[in-house]
Design a protein around this motif. Sequence first.
Motif, PDB file in Angstrom:
ATOM      1  N   PRO A  72       0.824  -1.211   0.000  1.00 27.52           N
ATOM      2  CA  PRO A  72       0.000   0.000   0.000  1.00 27.52           C
ATOM      3  C   PRO A  72       0.860   1.264   0.000  1.00 27.52           C
ATOM      4  O   PRO A  72       1.888   1.335   0.679  1.00 27.52           O
ATOM      5  N   TRP A  73       0.411   2.271  -0.755  1.00 25.43           N
ATOM      6  CA  TRP A  73       1.126   3.549  -0.810  1.00 25.43           C
ATOM      7  C   TRP A  73       0.125   4.700  -0.809  1.00 25.43           C
ATOM      8  O   TRP A  73      -1.038   4.550  -1.180  1.00 25.43           O
ATOM      9  N   CYS A  74       0.632   5.862  -0.368  1.00 26.88           N
ATOM     10  CA  CYS A  74      -0.150   7.095  -0.384  1.00 26.88           C
ATOM     11  C   CYS A  74       0.820   8.217  -0.730  1.00 26.88           C
ATOM     12  O   CYS A  74       1.807   8.420  -0.012  1.00 26.88           O
ATOM     13  N   VAL A  75       0.575   8.921  -1.838  1.00 27.26           N
ATOM     14  CA  VAL A  75       1.549   9.887  -2.343  1.00 27.26           C
ATOM     15  C   VAL A  75       0.908  11.252  -2.575  1.00 27.26           C
ATOM     16  O   VAL A  75      -0.280  11.369  -2.864  1.00 27.26           O
ATOM     17  N   LYS A  76       1.752  12.271  -2.462  1.00 32.21           N
ATOM     18  CA  LYS A  76       1.346  13.654  -2.724  1.00 32.21           C
ATOM     19  C   LYS A  76       1.646  13.937  -4.191  1.00 32.21           C
ATOM     20  O   LYS A  76       2.794  14.221  -4.564  1.00 32.21           O
ATOM     21  N   THR A  77       0.639  13.856  -5.023  1.00 40.16           N
ATOM     22  CA  THR A  77       0.847  13.860  -6.475  1.00 40.16           C
ATOM     23  C   THR A  77       1.010  15.249  -7.066  1.00 40.16           C
ATOM     24  O   THR A  77       1.323  15.369  -8.252  1.00 40.16           O
ATOM     25  N   ASP A  78       0.818  16.314  -6.282  1.00 43.52           N
ATOM     26  CA  ASP A  78       1.016  17.655  -6.821  1.00 43.52           C
ATOM     27  C   ASP A  78       2.450  18.141  -6.605  1.00 43.52           C
ATOM     28  O   ASP A  78       2.740  19.324  -6.743  1.00 43.52           O
ATOM     29  N   VAL A  79       3.350  17.229  -6.270  1.00 45.65           N
ATOM     30  CA  VAL A  79       4.767  17.528  -6.092  1.00 45.65           C
ATOM     31  C   VAL A  79       5.574  16.669  -7.058  1.00 45.65           C
ATOM     32  O   VAL A  79       5.277  15.488  -7.230  1.00 45.65           O
ATOM     33  N   ALA A  80       6.585  17.253  -7.704  1.00 46.92           N
ATOM     34  CA  ALA A  80       7.496  16.496  -8.568  1.00 46.92           C
ATOM     35  C   ALA A  80       8.924  16.885  -8.216  1.00 46.92           C
ATOM     36  O   ALA A  80       9.330  18.027  -8.427  1.00 46.92           O
ATOM     37  N   ILE A  81       9.680  15.954  -7.658  1.00 48.20           N
ATOM     38  CA  ILE A  81      11.030  16.210  -7.173  1.00 48.20           C
ATOM     39  C   ILE A  81      11.991  15.203  -7.803  1.00 48.20           C
ATOM     40  O   ILE A  81      11.727  13.994  -7.785  1.00 48.20           O
ATOM     41  N   ALA A  82      13.091  15.696  -8.339  1.00 46.51           N
ATOM     42  CA  ALA A  82      14.153  14.819  -8.840  1.00 46.51           C
ATOM     43  C   ALA A  82      15.266  14.680  -7.809  1.00 46.51           C
ATOM     44  O   ALA A  82      15.754  13.581  -7.554  1.00 46.51           O
ATOM     45  N   ASP A  83      15.681  15.807  -7.219  1.00 45.53           N
ATOM     46  CA  ASP A  83      16.750  15.815  -6.220  1.00 45.53           C
ATOM     47  C   ASP A  83      16.269  16.554  -4.983  1.00 45.53           C
ATOM     48  O   ASP A  83      15.646  17.612  -5.095  1.00 45.53           O
ATOM     49  N   GLY A  84      16.578  16.025  -3.821  1.00 46.72           N
ATOM     50  CA  GLY A  84      16.157  16.683  -2.590  1.00 46.72           C
ATOM     51  C   GLY A  84      16.111  15.710  -1.439  1.00 46.72           C
ATOM     52  O   GLY A  84      16.947  14.821  -1.326  1.00 46.72           O
ATOM     53  N   PHE A  85      15.110  15.869  -0.584  1.00 44.69           N
ATOM     54  CA  PHE A  85      14.941  14.927   0.514  1.00 44.69           C
ATOM     55  C   PHE A  85      13.466  14.776   0.834  1.00 44.69           C
ATOM     56  O   PHE A  85      12.628  15.615   0.489  1.00 44.69           O
ATOM     57  N   TRP A 150       7.280   6.303  18.161  1.00 46.98           N
ATOM     58  CA  TRP A 150       7.496   7.170  17.007  1.00 46.98           C
ATOM     59  C   TRP A 150       8.977   7.182  16.629  1.00 46.98           C
ATOM     60  O   TRP A 150       9.844   7.322  17.485  1.00 46.98           O
ATOM     61  N   HIS A 151       9.240   7.019  15.337  1.00 44.76           N
ATOM     62  CA  HIS A 151      10.587   7.036  14.787  1.00 44.76           C
ATOM     63  C   HIS A 151      10.642   8.056  13.643  1.00 44.76           C
ATOM     64  O   HIS A 151       9.608   8.433  13.086  1.00 44.76           O
ATOM     65  N   LYS A 152      11.840   8.438  13.271  1.00 41.80           N
ATOM     66  CA  LYS A 152      12.036   9.360  12.151  1.00 41.80           C
ATOM     67  C   LYS A 152      12.799   8.653  11.034  1.00 41.80           C
ATOM     68  O   LYS A 152      13.872   8.087  11.270  1.00 41.80           O
ATOM     69  N   LEU A 153      12.261   8.708   9.827  1.00 38.23           N
ATOM     70  CA  LEU A 153      12.912   8.143   8.644  1.00 38.23           C
ATOM     71  C   LEU A 153      13.123   9.267   7.641  1.00 38.23           C
ATOM     72  O   LEU A 153      12.212  10.066   7.385  1.00 38.23           O
ATOM     73  N   ARG A 154      14.320   9.348   7.062  1.00 44.31           N
ATOM     74  CA  ARG A 154      14.660  10.410   6.120  1.00 44.31           C
ATOM     75  C   ARG A 154      15.486   9.819   4.972  1.00 44.31           C
ATOM     76  O   ARG A 154      16.360   8.972   5.207  1.00 44.31           O
ATOM     77  N   VAL A 155      15.198  10.283   3.759  1.00 38.45           N
ATOM     78  CA  VAL A 155      15.970   9.890   2.581  1.00 38.45           C
ATOM     79  C   VAL A 155      16.432  11.148   1.865  1.00 38.45           C
ATOM     80  O   VAL A 155      15.644  12.084   1.650  1.00 38.45           O
ATOM     81  N   GLU A 156      17.713  11.181   1.494  1.00 42.06           N
ATOM     82  CA  GLU A 156      18.293  12.272   0.716  1.00 42.06           C
ATOM     83  C   GLU A 156      18.755  11.697  -0.618  1.00 42.06           C
ATOM     84  O   GLU A 156      19.376  10.625  -0.650  1.00 42.06           O
ATOM     85  N   PHE A 157      18.445  12.384  -1.703  1.00 40.50           N
ATOM     86  CA  PHE A 157      18.759  11.832  -3.019  1.00 40.50           C
ATOM     87  C   PHE A 157      19.150  12.955  -3.976  1.00 40.50           C
ATOM     88  O   PHE A 157      18.536  14.011  -4.011  1.00 40.50           O
ATOM     89  N   ARG A 158      20.219  12.715  -4.716  1.00 40.84           N
ATOM     90  CA  ARG A 158      20.680  13.661  -5.724  1.00 40.84           C
ATOM     91  C   ARG A 158      21.355  12.863  -6.839  1.00 40.84           C
ATOM     92  O   ARG A 158      22.335  12.147  -6.585  1.00 40.84           O
TER      93      ARG A 158
END
Length: 206
Positions: A72-85, A150-158
């Motif tokens: 299952p997934w839930c996404v914010k489709t009004d955002v388009a990101i190639a590089d960021g976090f 509660w935990h924090k998960l973060r991904v950085e991508f470039r």
Amino acid sequence: MKHVIAGVCVAVPMFAFAATTINFDADAVGALPAGWTAGSTGGGTPKWSVTADPTAPTSPNVLKQLGTGTFPWCVKTDVAIADGFVEVKLKPLRGKEDQAGGLIWRWRSGESYYLARVNALEDNIGLYYVEHGRRKQLMAADVEVPPHVWHKLRVEFRGTHIRVLFNDKLYIETDDGHINEAGAVGVWTKADSVTEFDDFGYDGRQ
């Protein structure tokens, strides 16, 4: 070169931009957040909705998945990101098959996206890409993931470079070029996982 970092120290972020943060408190309880869409890679009956949780890092509301599905997934489709976090606070609650929660980025459809997830039953963190609806693992690392916390998960991508941080420690750092285009960002669960999400942040660049 691919490698895993054991997460013995606090990591320095690759990006230091001011994030857009969504805490779901302005969204109607019982519905999807505004601007989000939900589904499941591989089929199923996911049930995503905003709900109240007094333990939320930013109370009163969270985004919760109560149904079942392959992925299952839930996404914010009004955002388009190639590089960021992209980052989120998550709390695994229950599930007999899995107790997982994760982040999605460069989402083009339910058949194509990157994924980083933690699993409270397996006590590990994994990095994947989904191609033609098939999930393929890139890397994994062992990490304690207590449920009901509660935990924090973060991904950085470039470009091809990806870093995955859990509770502010770097566990995975690698390069992969399977998905290069900008895409949506969102959250993810697996199987019968009941998981809550709050303080969803992203870099906001288009």
